[in-house]
Design a protein around this motif. Structure first.
Motif, PDB file in Angstrom:
ATOM      1  N   MET A  83       2.099   6.372   2.931  1.00  0.00           N
ATOM      2  CA  MET A  83       1.450   5.634   1.851  1.00  0.00           C
ATOM      3  C   MET A  83       0.737   6.614   0.940  1.00  0.00           C
ATOM      4  SD  MET A  83      -1.426   2.641   2.243  1.00  0.00           S
ATOM      5  CE  MET A  83      -2.844   3.550   2.797  1.00  0.00           C
ATOM      6  N   LYS A  84       0.899   6.443  -0.383  1.00  0.00           N
ATOM      7  CA  LYS A  84       0.071   7.241  -1.285  1.00  0.00           C
ATOM      8  C   LYS A  84      -1.208   6.479  -1.560  1.00  0.00           C
ATOM      9  CE  LYS A  84       2.027   5.825  -5.742  1.00  0.00           C
ATOM     10  NZ  LYS A  84       2.451   6.235  -7.086  1.00  0.00           N
ATOM     11  N   HIS A  85      -2.201   7.200  -2.095  1.00  0.00           N
ATOM     12  CA  HIS A  85      -3.525   6.602  -2.224  1.00  0.00           C
ATOM     13  C   HIS A  85      -4.026   6.593  -3.663  1.00  0.00           C
ATOM     14  CE1 HIS A  85      -4.126   6.560   2.202  1.00  0.00           C
ATOM     15  NE2 HIS A  85      -3.214   7.500   2.116  1.00  0.00           N
ATOM     16  N   SER A  86      -3.130   6.837  -4.613  1.00  0.00           N
ATOM     17  CA  SER A  86      -3.547   6.923  -6.008  1.00  0.00           C
ATOM     18  C   SER A  86      -4.365   5.704  -6.415  1.00  0.00           C
ATOM     19  CB  SER A  86      -2.308   7.024  -6.898  1.00  0.00           C
ATOM     20  OG  SER A  86      -1.468   8.064  -6.430  1.00  0.00           O
ATOM     21  N   ALA A  87      -5.429   5.961  -7.158  1.00  0.00           N
ATOM     22  CA  ALA A  87      -6.380   4.908  -7.532  1.00  0.00           C
ATOM     23  C   ALA A  87      -5.710   3.775  -8.296  1.00  0.00           C
ATOM     24  CB  ALA A  87      -7.496   5.512  -8.377  1.00  0.00           C
ATOM     25  N   LYS A  91      -3.469   1.587  -7.507  1.00  0.00           N
ATOM     26  CA  LYS A  91      -2.072   1.241  -7.284  1.00  0.00           C
ATOM     27  C   LYS A  91      -1.893   0.718  -5.866  1.00  0.00           C
ATOM     28  CE  LYS A  91      -0.251   4.471 -10.673  1.00  0.00           C
ATOM     29  NZ  LYS A  91       0.660   5.569 -10.990  1.00  0.00           N
TER      30      LYS A  91
END
Lengths: 442, 442
Positions: free
Chosen positions: B339-343, B345
């Motif tokens: 999982m990415k954690h970009s703000a 999204k």
């Protein structure tokens, strides 16, 4: 072209009816930008090269014609006639990359009626799309005020079939590179692209720095790292560390989420503190001309932008109001101007010429008028043959940049307060009135 | 496909980096509809058949590969490796024509990392476009409340390359016919088309009735006349007269300008007075689902609609927020969710399954969960081979109509006040929290 039957079916029914009664002589259609989108001060012409390719290759033939015969909807003798159709007409057009205003004919097709009719759908689709993309690109590039803008639109396009045309039009509008590899190679324009979040994820959360270092070793000449897969501040620190560990200069970092103004300032500070004052900050994430302009106005330390959705489409302007309309037909007595009268639709009868007075104003006159100013519609195809000396893609791009640079800011800005003005000539006004009266008296 | 390099260039840079370090094992990407457009209660899946065609034909080869070698941007040994790449993976997908809510994975690609990466741009472009068109079509067809809707979108498409895909998706959404001849023949769906204003203009303003009569004689089975080239009331009278003169029953008249409510009532009265109570009224002119719904609600006597711009694009929803994201990768220990954690999204880690509880609610669970409800993601490709028994285009269309019919009006209406609801399973919530904690602790 995948099929040779790229037209609305009514072109074929009309054509059979024209063929039956011999209404097949020369006519003139113009492809007109009826109005400018709201907030737009101008549009940038594009798509002409693809129009000429389409017309050069145009035919109704092979398996397509067989399928049409099998469908049984048309007279077999008319379809025999269709098999022989090639585009044998003339095209006059405004050069690609030219800023224009509302009501401007972007091109004129003068050809036997059936040939000119069958081209309608394709010409509208090609020119409307590329003109929309070139215009959006120019507006975004303008908003970026000298910072390079890259075309990241592939994934937002309506299928892969429009990748090349979109990259082409965006290039005319002034983008610095495309991310679409096929289009870049085919058109001979710059390509760009380093990494997505999934590159970083592939290495695991504990190994962001390792992922960066591996990339810098692999592509030292493309040393732009995407830093926001986990936490952007941590990402920047790891990018700096990876650059030091590998000895590869960090050309840039990319931010793709969050508040780009805040994040870019934070990243700039971290980079500067590390002595990496030359490292650029690239911003992406649903950027529009409005958002780019706002970031620039706020003084966000962003050196380059990547734009996808806002090039591929536009919430404000999903489609240009372009039409392809019959403006004249040749009778025994010579060319006769025609005009429809449908309520609420502007229609200028007759074959036109656009006389550019200066950068911001045009006169729309009749083709045989001799008015002052530079004539914008010029011959590009005669008897189905493309004329020699067609401008290159880069010439269109240069023309666009130079011409738009001459427009005042009120016309150029994303929320324009003034438009590139087009006024009709006295003779055109007289002709329009005469045709209106004639229609009312029948 | 015109080119075999339909991807964002960063897929190729990442792939070379993956290849170098051997990060080439199996991964899973999901193509997810992140959110529903504003005012939309659901979306209709479409594009899967074209995705499978794309993956079946996928290769990086021939002149494209030569051009890539000549460009000198990539390691020649990596490009040698690319020449051997075919898609050898698996695809699980939701059947075309299924209504879905926000956060739904529309398909999952499980394949060696480089194959799965290179497919990103094309898969997003294909699925986003067709899903958007099918959804718009269904909403417009719904708004028309039983009256047929025809697809007149060709001229509003972004170039001719998306004509077939647009007609296909609109058909899934429930339109009754397409005006694009090539798409109709290719897909085996109904086509429609009679005349444009230029057909009437060809005969001159004094000869509208003669133009109509000629058309009725030529196409008695397509007796729909466009009556507003000059004045619609006069046009209707002439259409009636032409029908009487030729003895061909007037199937319909088309209105393409003015106030369609007012004009349709006026036309209906004229037709009824002439005893032509069976003659239908077709309306066109920049119709959207909102305008169609308003005309229906107002009781305008319109029997059929033609829609172009609003199928090709949408001012409200120019692009779907679809993403193609890495959700899991296989390690020595087995499949690992990522999982990415970009703000800002939303990202659901892991391989998923959608469990449909009833027409209006789904549970988004993990692929290995055993939850109640119908599972929507089903195997469609294994080891690069399309599985037998794929549903036909008409099956997708039937599924769409039947499934949407089960939704309540609050979800279906153009300005929906309720959405098809998707909630995560307890295990998915737990996994997401665990990955968030893990990333914060690194």
């Amino acid at each position: 072209m995948a099929s040779t039957l790229i037209f609305d079916e009514y072109e074929l029914t009309m054509s059979q009816a024209f063929w039956r009664v011999g209404l097949t002589g020369p006519v003139a259609f113009e492809l007109v930008l009826r109005s400018l989108p709201r907030h737009y001060g101008y549009a940038v012409t594009a798509g002409l090269a693809d129009v000429l390719d389409f017309l050069t290759e145009f035919s109704v033939s092979g398996p397509d014609l067989d399928a049409l015969r099998a469908a049984g909807r048309f007279d077999p003798r008319f379809l025999d006639h269709c098999a022989d159709i090639r585009f044998t007409g003339d095209v006059d057009a405004i050069a690609e990359g030219t800023p224009v205003g509302a009501g401007t004919p972007l091109l004129r097709v003068t050809a036997p009626r059936i040939e000119a009719s069958l081209a309608e759908g394709a010409l509208l689709a090609i020119v409307s799309h590329q003109t929309a993309v070139a215009t959006r690109a120019r507006r975004i590039v303008d908003a970026a005020a000298g910072r390079p803008v890259s075309d990241f639109s592939l994934r937002r396009l309506p299928g892969v079939g429009s990748a090349r045309a979109t990259a082409r039009a965006a290039w005319i509008g002034g983008v610095s590179a495309t991310a679409t590899t096929s289009a870049g190679l085919d058109l001979g324009i710059a390509t760009t692209g380093t990494m997505a979040h999934h590159y970083v994820l592939a290495h695991g959360p504990a190994s962001e720095q390792e992922a960066f270092a591996a990339f810098l070793r692999e592509f030292p000449e493309r040393a732009v790292l995407l830093v926001d897969t986990y936490d952007p501040a941590v990402g920047v620190a790891r990018a700096i560390a990876a650059s030091r560990a590998t000895g590869v200069a960090l050309q840039g970092i990319r931010l793709d989420s969050g508040d780009l103004d805040v994040e870019s300032r934070r990243a700039r500070e971290l980079l500067d503190r590390a002595g990496m004052t030359q490292t650029q900050i690239v911003a992406t994430n649903d950027l529009t001309e409005d958002r780019v302009a706002a970031l620039v106005a706020a003084g966000a330390p962003i050196d380059a932008f990547g734009v996808g959705t806002a090039l591929a489409t536009s919430a404000a302007v999903p489609a240009l109001s372009a039409v392809y309309k019959l403006v004249a037909q040749r009778t025994a007595a010579g060319w006769e101007a025609v005009m429809k009268h449908s309520a609420g639709k502007r229609n200028d009868p007759g074959r036109h010429q656009v006389f550019r007075q200066d950068a911001t104003s045009d006169i729309l006159g009749l083709a045989d008028e001799d008015l002052p100013g530079q004539t914008l519609l010029e011959p590009v195809m005669r008897a189905g043959q493309v004329l020699a000396g067609r401008p290159t893609l880069d010439a269109a791009r240069t023309r666009c940049a130079a011409s738009v640079a001459q427009l005042p800011d009120e016309i150029r800005r994303p929320r324009a307060t003034r438009v590139l003005h087009v006024r009709p000539s006295a003779r055109l006004v007289t002709l329009t009135r005469a045709l209106r009266r004639a229609a009312q008296s029948t």
